[in-house]
Design a protein around this motif. Structure first.
Motif, PDB file in Angstrom:
ATOM      1  N   UNK A  97       0.820  -1.211   0.000  1.00 14.64           N
ATOM      2  CA  UNK A  97       0.000   0.000   0.000  1.00 14.64           C
ATOM      3  C   UNK A  97       0.855   1.261   0.000  1.00 14.64           C
ATOM      4  N   UNK A  98       2.023   1.192   0.612  1.00 12.33           N
ATOM      5  CA  UNK A  98       2.929   2.342   0.648  1.00 12.33           C
ATOM      6  C   UNK A  98       3.668   2.550  -0.666  1.00 12.33           C
ATOM      7  N   UNK A  99       3.623   1.567  -1.543  1.00 10.04           N
ATOM      8  CA  UNK A  99       4.272   1.698  -2.839  1.00 10.04           C
ATOM      9  C   UNK A  99       5.686   1.180  -2.908  1.00 10.04           C
ATOM     10  N   UNK A 100       6.043   0.260  -2.012  1.00  6.68           N
ATOM     11  CA  UNK A 100       7.381  -0.344  -2.082  1.00  6.68           C
ATOM     12  C   UNK A 100       7.558  -1.052  -3.411  1.00  6.68           C
ATOM     13  N   UNK A 101       8.713  -0.867  -4.020  1.00  5.68           N
ATOM     14  CA  UNK A 101       8.991  -1.493  -5.315  1.00  5.68           C
ATOM     15  C   UNK A 101       9.592  -2.884  -5.173  1.00  5.68           C
ATOM     16  N   UNK A 102      10.220  -3.141  -4.034  1.00  4.89           N
ATOM     17  CA  UNK A 102      10.792  -4.460  -3.766  1.00  4.89           C
ATOM     18  C   UNK A 102      10.558  -4.813  -2.291  1.00  4.89           C
ATOM     19  N   UNK A 103      10.175  -6.043  -2.033  1.00  7.84           N
ATOM     20  CA  UNK A 103      10.017  -6.554  -0.674  1.00  7.84           C
ATOM     21  C   UNK A 103      10.600  -7.957  -0.641  1.00  7.84           C
ATOM     22  N   UNK A 104      11.469  -8.213   0.327  1.00  7.06           N
ATOM     23  CA  UNK A 104      12.046  -9.551   0.480  1.00  7.06           C
ATOM     24  C   UNK A 104      11.964  -9.999   1.930  1.00  7.06           C
ATOM     25  N   UNK A 105      11.767 -11.290   2.126  1.00 12.56           N
ATOM     26  CA  UNK A 105      11.838 -11.909   3.448  1.00 12.56           C
ATOM     27  C   UNK A 105      12.986 -12.910   3.417  1.00 12.56           C
ATOM     28  N   UNK A 106      13.924 -12.735   4.331  1.00 14.39           N
ATOM     29  CA  UNK A 106      15.120 -13.582   4.392  1.00 14.39           C
ATOM     30  C   UNK A 106      15.084 -14.332   5.714  1.00 14.39           C
ATOM     31  N   UNK A 107      15.092 -15.647   5.670  1.00  9.27           N
ATOM     32  CA  UNK A 107      15.054 -16.428   6.900  1.00  9.27           C
ATOM     33  C   UNK A 107      16.462 -16.653   7.441  1.00  9.27           C
ATOM     34  N   UNK A 108      16.547 -16.690   8.765  1.00  6.38           N
ATOM     35  CA  UNK A 108      17.799 -16.966   9.457  1.00  6.38           C
ATOM     36  C   UNK A 108      17.535 -18.027  10.509  1.00  6.38           C
ATOM     37  N   UNK A 109      18.577 -18.747  10.887  1.00  9.50           N
ATOM     38  CA  UNK A 109      18.416 -19.775  11.915  1.00  9.50           C
ATOM     39  C   UNK A 109      19.727 -20.002  12.639  1.00  9.50           C
ATOM     40  N   UNK A 110      19.591 -20.299  13.924  1.00  7.80           N
ATOM     41  CA  UNK A 110      20.734 -20.738  14.732  1.00  7.80           C
ATOM     42  C   UNK A 110      20.233 -21.855  15.621  1.00  7.80           C
ATOM     43  N   UNK A 111      20.471 -23.074  15.193  1.00 12.51           N
ATOM     44  CA  UNK A 111      19.914 -24.216  15.898  1.00 12.51           C
ATOM     45  C   UNK A 111      18.396 -24.224  15.785  1.00 12.51           C
ATOM     46  N   UNK A 112      17.707 -24.275  16.915  1.00 17.64           N
ATOM     47  CA  UNK A 112      16.251 -24.288  16.910  1.00 17.64           C
ATOM     48  C   UNK A 112      15.643 -22.898  16.837  1.00 17.64           C
ATOM     49  N   UNK A 113      16.463 -21.861  16.950  1.00 21.88           N
ATOM     50  CA  UNK A 113      15.949 -20.498  16.936  1.00 21.88           C
ATOM     51  C   UNK A 113      15.784 -20.013  15.503  1.00 21.88           C
TER      52      UNK A 113
END
Length: 313
Positions: A271-287
């Protein structure tokens, strides 16, 4: 989004078990906190705040030559490996944005929203990645300690600090006219009240098998742990305010603690007009954690940014 990660970023030097013998040589006081697990392995008593602070100091010294690292009592003591992971994934994001070419380290300017007394992201950005970084915070005492860390480690040419005088603002009052930032990052307050923060600490105590009066390594000031409305409210404000600096920042980013918060945040960015959006997952063991990153730059403006900031050095 990549699912089911269980390990740190491939370039993270802390992925293997810690060389405790070597770390004790760097910080001899660590020896008092060593313990042996039932299967005969040597580990640390991570429930002790002093042990975690000494471990972080040793890790920073071991890998990056950070000779001085002190945090005032009661302030958040962060885990170094996970903080470095965030930066390494942001470095990957810049490379991806630069057609697979690594952006020259001297060209990168980072802003850390809520740097805290520990200044960990800025220190790692400077020592591990050779970036320039600005740390901002609302807490004057935290900034005093951060300034001491910069001076003691001789990083005045790479790192600077800005105080946020308005507790309701995030970027306003910090990003100045003429600033051009390649990245912003944030580890937002998680809880929505002091009671919720206390309950979270109690859960961690139970998980560690501690009495309620036992000291904890996950200390923190109020502004580090909670805000009205919790993480979702803080992030909604951050996203809305980021639009006002659409042409001064290439990539905005923040940690998002809970997967279920993402859909509404992504909808808000659309809605704000972002041209790019990414979700990057991270992990350290079970977290498990995730980075939400967004940009308002059009392809034409992104190309100009790369040409004038990333290709001239």
């Amino acid at each position: 989004m990549t699912a089911n990660k269980t390990s740190l970023h491939p370039q993270n030097p802390f992925a293997a078990p810690y060389p405790l013998t070597e770390l004790v040589k760097l910080q001899p006081a660590l020896a008092a906190f060593l313990k042996t697990t039932p299967d005969g392995r040597q580990t640390l008593n991570f429930a002790e705040p002093e042990a975690v602070t000494l471990l972080n100091t040793a890790l920073l010294q071991w890998q990056f030559g950070v000779a001085h690292y002190q945090i005032p009592s009661g302030y958040l003591c962060p885990a170094v490996p996970g903080r470095l992971d965030y930066l390494l994934y942001l470095q990957d994001l810049l490379t991806q944005s630069h057609q697979g070419k690594k952006v020259p380290a001297s060209a990168v300017q980072l802003l850390d929203i809520g740097c805290g007394a520990n200044l960990i992201y800025a220190l790692l950005a400077a020592k591990a990645l050779r970036w320039q970084a600005i740390g901002s915070d609302i807490d004057a005492r935290a900034l005093q300690n951060a300034a001491s860390l910069i001076e003691q480690n001789g990083l005045q040419r790479q790192l600077s600090l800005r105080q946020q005088s308005n507790p309701q603002a995030i970027f306003h009052g910090v990003i100045q006219p003429g600033d051009y930032l390649d990245l912003t990052l944030c580890n937002p307050p998680f809880h929505d009240s002091p009671d919720a923060a206390a309950a979270g600490s109690a859960r961690k105590q139970r998980n560690l098998g501690l009495e309620s009066s036992a000291p904890l390594n996950f200390a923190g000031q109020a502004n580090e742990l909670w805000c009205e409305g919790g993480e979702p409210a803080f992030l909604r404000r951050m996203l809305a305010e980021s639009k006002d600096f659409a042409h001064q920042v290439y990539w905005f980013s923040t940690l998002v603690s809970k997967q279920q918060h993402l859909p509404k945040l992504q909808q808000q960015l659309q809605q704000l007009g972002a041209t790019q959006v990414q979700v990057i997952t991270m992990a350290q063991g079970n977290k498990q954690s995730r980075i939400l990153a967004w940009s308002f730059l059009t392809p034409e403006l992104a190309a100009l940014w790369q040409q004038h900031r990333w290709r001239r050095r």
